[in-house]
Structures are given as C-alpha cells and as structure tokens.
Design a protein around this motif. Structure first.
Motif, mmCIF file in Angstrom:
data_model
loop_
_atom_site.group_PDB
_atom_site.id
_atom_site.type_symbol
_atom_site.label_atom_id
_atom_site.label_comp_id
_atom_site.label_asym_id
_atom_site.label_seq_id
_atom_site.Cartn_x
_atom_site.Cartn_y
_atom_site.Cartn_z
ATOM 1 N N PRO A 130 66.991 35.087 69.455
ATOM 2 C CA PRO A 130 66.781 34.185 68.088
ATOM 3 C C PRO A 130 67.776 33.231 68.077
ATOM 4 O O PRO A 130 67.478 32.073 66.427
ATOM 5 C CB PRO A 130 67.797 35.620 67.651
ATOM 6 C CG PRO A 130 66.904 36.274 68.217
ATOM 7 C CD PRO A 130 67.503 36.205 69.865
ATOM 8 N N ALA A 131 69.437 33.333 68.204
ATOM 9 C CA ALA A 131 69.953 31.665 68.026
ATOM 10 C C ALA A 131 69.759 30.892 68.689
ATOM 11 O O ALA A 131 69.703 29.577 68.027
ATOM 12 C CB ALA A 131 71.941 32.956 68.148
ATOM 13 N N ARG A 132 69.195 30.965 70.082
ATOM 14 C CA ARG A 132 68.903 29.798 70.777
ATOM 15 C C ARG A 132 67.074 29.195 70.115
ATOM 16 O O ARG A 132 67.276 27.710 69.630
ATOM 17 C CB ARG A 132 68.362 30.155 71.596
ATOM 18 C CG ARG A 132 67.672 29.292 72.778
ATOM 19 C CD ARG A 132 67.068 29.208 74.014
ATOM 20 N NE ARG A 132 65.219 30.657 73.530
ATOM 21 C CZ ARG A 132 64.313 30.974 74.163
ATOM 22 N NH1 ARG A 132 65.272 31.400 75.863
ATOM 23 N NH2 ARG A 132 63.612 31.465 73.404
ATOM 24 N N ASN A 133 66.366 29.696 69.129
ATOM 25 C CA ASN A 133 65.721 29.498 68.211
ATOM 26 C C ASN A 133 65.997 28.309 67.128
ATOM 27 O O ASN A 133 65.106 27.966 67.110
ATOM 28 C CB ASN A 133 64.438 30.460 68.136
ATOM 29 C CG ASN A 133 63.789 30.651 69.654
ATOM 30 O OD1 ASN A 133 64.408 30.174 70.746
ATOM 31 N ND2 ASN A 133 62.846 32.187 69.748
ATOM 32 N N LEU A 150 59.409 29.021 77.060
ATOM 33 C CA LEU A 150 60.550 29.643 76.867
ATOM 34 C C LEU A 150 60.273 30.990 76.718
ATOM 35 O O LEU A 150 59.348 31.505 75.705
ATOM 36 C CB LEU A 150 61.399 29.823 75.722
ATOM 37 C CG LEU A 150 61.811 27.865 75.887
ATOM 38 C CD1 LEU A 150 62.528 27.801 74.460
ATOM 39 C CD2 LEU A 150 62.506 27.518 76.382
ATOM 40 N N ALA A 151 60.400 31.663 77.702
ATOM 41 C CA ALA A 151 59.877 33.871 77.839
ATOM 42 C C ALA A 151 61.242 34.191 79.016
ATOM 43 O O ALA A 151 61.519 33.988 79.515
ATOM 44 C CB ALA A 151 58.417 33.257 79.059
ATOM 45 N N GLY A 152 61.314 35.637 78.089
ATOM 46 C CA GLY A 152 62.686 36.287 79.197
ATOM 47 C C GLY A 152 62.072 36.091 80.066
ATOM 48 O O GLY A 152 63.806 36.121 80.493
ATOM 49 N N SER A 153 60.654 36.414 81.257
ATOM 50 C CA SER A 153 60.742 36.744 82.372
ATOM 51 C C SER A 153 61.578 34.677 83.215
ATOM 52 O O SER A 153 60.845 35.013 84.150
ATOM 53 C CB SER A 153 59.439 37.573 82.952
ATOM 54 O OG SER A 153 58.630 36.062 82.126
ATOM 55 N N GLY A 154 61.171 34.268 81.891
ATOM 56 C CA GLY A 154 60.921 32.395 82.756
ATOM 57 C C GLY A 154 60.184 31.201 82.150
ATOM 58 O O GLY A 154 59.634 31.831 81.221
ATOM 59 N N PRO A 155 60.827 30.395 82.550
ATOM 60 C CA PRO A 155 60.143 29.354 81.997
ATOM 61 C C PRO A 155 58.420 28.837 82.284
ATOM 62 O O PRO A 155 58.259 29.160 83.876
ATOM 63 C CB PRO A 155 60.678 27.751 82.000
ATOM 64 C CG PRO A 155 61.115 28.388 83.146
ATOM 65 C CD PRO A 155 61.708 29.743 82.869
ATOM 66 N N ARG A 207 68.141 27.481 82.526
ATOM 67 C CA ARG A 207 69.218 28.692 81.326
ATOM 68 C C ARG A 207 68.121 29.285 80.525
ATOM 69 O O ARG A 207 69.032 30.022 80.000
ATOM 70 C CB ARG A 207 70.209 27.986 81.461
ATOM 71 C CG ARG A 207 70.936 28.426 83.163
ATOM 72 C CD ARG A 207 72.602 28.841 83.074
ATOM 73 N NE ARG A 207 73.410 27.313 82.270
ATOM 74 C CZ ARG A 207 73.243 26.271 83.201
ATOM 75 N NH1 ARG A 207 73.016 26.341 84.256
ATOM 76 N NH2 ARG A 207 74.124 25.353 82.244
ATOM 77 N N LEU A 208 68.579 27.626 79.227
ATOM 78 C CA LEU A 208 67.501 27.833 78.394
ATOM 79 C C LEU A 208 66.594 28.764 78.142
ATOM 80 O O LEU A 208 66.336 30.381 76.766
ATOM 81 C CB LEU A 208 66.907 26.380 77.444
ATOM 82 C CG LEU A 208 67.315 26.266 75.962
ATOM 83 C CD1 LEU A 208 68.274 26.727 75.134
ATOM 84 C CD2 LEU A 208 66.651 24.635 75.889
ATOM 85 N N ALA A 209 65.317 28.904 78.566
ATOM 86 C CA ALA A 209 64.489 29.291 78.611
ATOM 87 C C ALA A 209 64.378 30.817 79.439
ATOM 88 O O ALA A 209 63.502 32.176 79.276
ATOM 89 C CB ALA A 209 63.554 28.979 79.941
ATOM 90 N N THR A 210 65.864 31.698 79.645
ATOM 91 C CA THR A 210 66.030 32.405 80.997
ATOM 92 C C THR A 210 67.315 33.011 79.974
ATOM 93 O O THR A 210 67.972 33.935 80.237
ATOM 94 C CB THR A 210 66.399 32.337 81.921
ATOM 95 O OG1 THR A 210 66.884 31.718 82.452
ATOM 96 C CG2 THR A 210 64.491 31.815 82.656
#
Length: 394
Positions: free
Chosen positions: A360-363, A209-214, A350-353
């Motif tokens: 933090p909540a997702r993790n 998972l990364a802000g720029s995409g999976p 969507r989970l990755a972006t």
C-alpha cells in the motif's frame, strides 16, 4: 542448405568482433562506416529466430542514426508513446515518452531478431558478411595484437578484438576479466510472443506489479504481444495455459486478457553481473559480455548497442592515429553506466516483489509520483537512456 560451406576466415584483420547479436553487429557497422577493416564472427550457424529484447529506446535510436541504421529499424517497429506501472486494473504511474527531448520521442517496439536482421542488412551493404559458424576457443596476446583460435583450428590475427559474445563470453573468460556481482541465486524468467485478446492499450508498455513477481506486457507489430514474467521456476517450453495463468494472476482483473496463441515460449535465468574492466590490453568488451541484469525496463540490449557505437568509434580513432589512452577512456565510461543500469533494473524488480505489508505504501508513493510532472519526466529520461547522453562519448 546442400553444398553450403562457411566463408573462410581471413588470416588478418584490423578488428575482430566476436558475437553477431545486436552489440556485435552494431560495433562492426560502426567500424565499417569509419573505413576500418572488420571481421565479425558468430558460433551459431544461423541467427536465432527468438529473442529476449523487444524495445529500442530513444537514445539508442539516436546512436543508430549515426551509423545509418535508425531509420530502417524504425520502419519495422511499433511506436510506443508511454510506459505504465500497474497493480492489476489500477494505473499507478504513467510515464509519457512524447515529451522527450529527442527526435525519437517514443520507445520503438520491435523484436530483437528484427533488430539483428536490420543491422546485418546494413552491414552487408558495406561489404561485411557475418562469418558462421566459428566458435572461438583460444586467445593469445602480444605487443602487436591478438590471435584468436577457433574450434576448427583456424586462427585470425587482429590488431584489436571486441568481445560481444554475451553473458557466457568466451572472450571475457580467455582475456582473464572477472565478472562480479551480488551474492545470491539467479533470477528466473518466462517469456513468449503471444496473440491475446486484451483491453490494454496497444501503444504503450504495461509493467504489472504482483506479489509473485513482475509481468511485462509489451506490444509488438502485427498484433503480437511480448510477455516477460519473473517466476520461481519456468517450464522448459511454457505453453498457452502457463501464460494464461500468469495473466490471470498478475494482469487485468475486471477485463482479463485471453491468450489466443503462443507463437513461441522460452525461459532464461540471469545473475546481475558487471565485468571488472571493459578492457584488457587489445581486448575490449561490449554488451552482455560486460553486463547482465534483469530485463525490467528493457535496458540490456539498448546499453549494449550504445557500448558498441562507442567502442567502434573509439577503435576507429585509435587506428587513425589517436592515443592508446582513448581505450582506457572507453572502459572508464562504460563500466559506471553498466553499474547504474544494473542497479536501476534491480530496483524495478524489487519494486514489484515487496512484501504484502509494504505494497500500500509503495502504491501510494507511485501515485504521488504520477501527480508530479518532473518525477514522470525524470523516469522517462532514465528509461529512454537520454539521461546518459551527456556522459557518453561525444
């Protein structure tokens, strides 16, 4: 090859399968095993050497076992015992496959080109060649069947036609079947088979998972790793430096991967789409002709293969004297499954972006799920396709 000529098309056939990817080959093999006269054609003069799909899940392998293709395919692949969701060096969720209620308690890592080679080989053993290159350019219906016209002017009359010719399906278009999905632009992906120096385990897939995409890191046989990344815009032929930059940005940080060699690299763009129906008269759709979506979770080819076994068995039953309504039942089964898979793949993407504030909540939620065995088992069942076993044709 000097002197090579394509095998001539027959004038008539019971079932014409258009498209010789994994879906078309599986449909043709299912029909041939049931004693149905089948002709399979493809517009390319030879099979592609590169491909997107790299995993065959447990339920798909069970379906391939039914037509004699499971064992030879397993012999060519690498067994993956799990799927991990990661944020750089931290494993957020580990999904084990070794507890799956299947004789195939793993995911089989194998290139789509090898899957096609195995299926075509099995088809050849029952005397059905793939006829190339034949591009379908016209399609007419009547009460007795369909007539397909090809670019060279040849025609084939078939009692039924299966469109397995991918997301840009000529069959779907000429059958007048809509292909709908959410509004918005296409997703862009870069992919490659690489050799890489890495500390990541070679017996499981890693989903970063990364802000720029999976980024998907998937081991294949012979020490090869398949990389697939959602990107804003990929170059036409992404090179070693490009994939190294993706790994540096999204992959392991403490012990970073080093790309040694890119065996091949490419890009593709997709919309999320599902056909409005999987049947129009004597024309039926299967695979990417009926559904396309993000590659997250490795679901696309797998659902297509399961479509193919279903459509092959259904047509064989109808041709043996079963009611025409069985074809409507096929369409009614396949479309909801396609919608469910499209939704699942979109959620993984969507989970990755998620925006930075939500990560933090997702993790935390993923780590909590990792501590709950039923949650991990439920995700394993969904990834493997075994959650759809009861809803498929028995």
């Amino acid at each position: 090859m000097d002197g090579w000529r394509p095998i001539m098309l027959p004038a008539n056939t019971d079932v014409l399968v258009v498209g010789a990817g994994p879906t078309g080959l599986t449909a043709a093999l299912t029909l041939a095993r049931r004693g149905v006269g089948v002709t399979v054609v493809d517009r390319l003069d030879q099979p592609p050497r590169t491909s997107r799909a790299a995993v065959v899940h447990a339920y798909t392998l069970e379906e391939l076992d039914r037509i004699g293709a499971g064992a030879p395919l397993v012999a060519r692949g690498l067994l993956s015992r799990g799927f991990t969701v990661r944020d750089r060096d931290r494993t957020l969720l580990a999904v084990p496959f070794d507890g799956l209620p299947s004789r195939h308690a793993y995911a089989l890592m194998v290139s789509q080109s090898v899957t096609e080679e195995v299926l075509a080989g099995q088809l050849a053993t029952v005397g059905v060649p793939v006829l190339r290159p034949y591009e379908m350019t016209g399609l007419d219906h009547d009460a007795a069947g369909v007539v397909a016209t090809f670019a060279d002017g040849a025609t084939v009359r078939a009692r039924y036609l299966v469109g397995a010719d991918g997301m840009h399906s000529a069959v779907r278009e000429r059958a007048g079947i809509g292909f709908s999905g959410p509004a918005g632009g296409a997703e862009s992906f870069a992919l490659a088979d690489v050799r890489v120096e890495s500390a990541l385990p070679r017996d499981r897939v890693s989903f970063f998972l990364a802000g720029s995409g999976p980024l998907v890191w998937a081991p294949l046989p012979d020490g090869i790793v398949r990389l697939v990344a959602a990107v804003a815009e990929a170059p036409v032929t992404p090179d070693r430096a490009y994939f190294q930059a993706l790994l540096d940005e999204r992959g392991p940080a403490r012990r970073p991967d080093r790309v040694v060699e890119v065996l091949w690299g490419s890009r593709f763009r997709i919309h999320h789409r599902v056909a409005d129906t999987f049947r129009n008269g004597r024309v039926l759709l299967a695979g990417d002709a009926g559904h396309v979506h993000s590659p997250a979770g490795g679901q696309g080819m797998n659902l297509g293969i399961v479509d193919a076994v279903d459509v092959g068995d259904t047509l064989a039953d109808v041709l043996a004297g079963g009611p025409d309504g069985l074809l409507d039942e096929y369409a009614a089964r396949r479309r909801p499954m396609a919608e469910e898979v499209v939704t699942f793949a979109a959620r993984l993407t969507r989970l990755a972006t998620l925006p930075p504030a939500a990560r933090p909540a997702r993790n935390l939620l993923l780590r909590l799920a990792d501590a709950v065995p039923p949650a991990r088992r439920g995700l394993a069942m969904r990834l493997s396709g075994l959650n759809r076993r009861d809803g498929s044709r028995g």
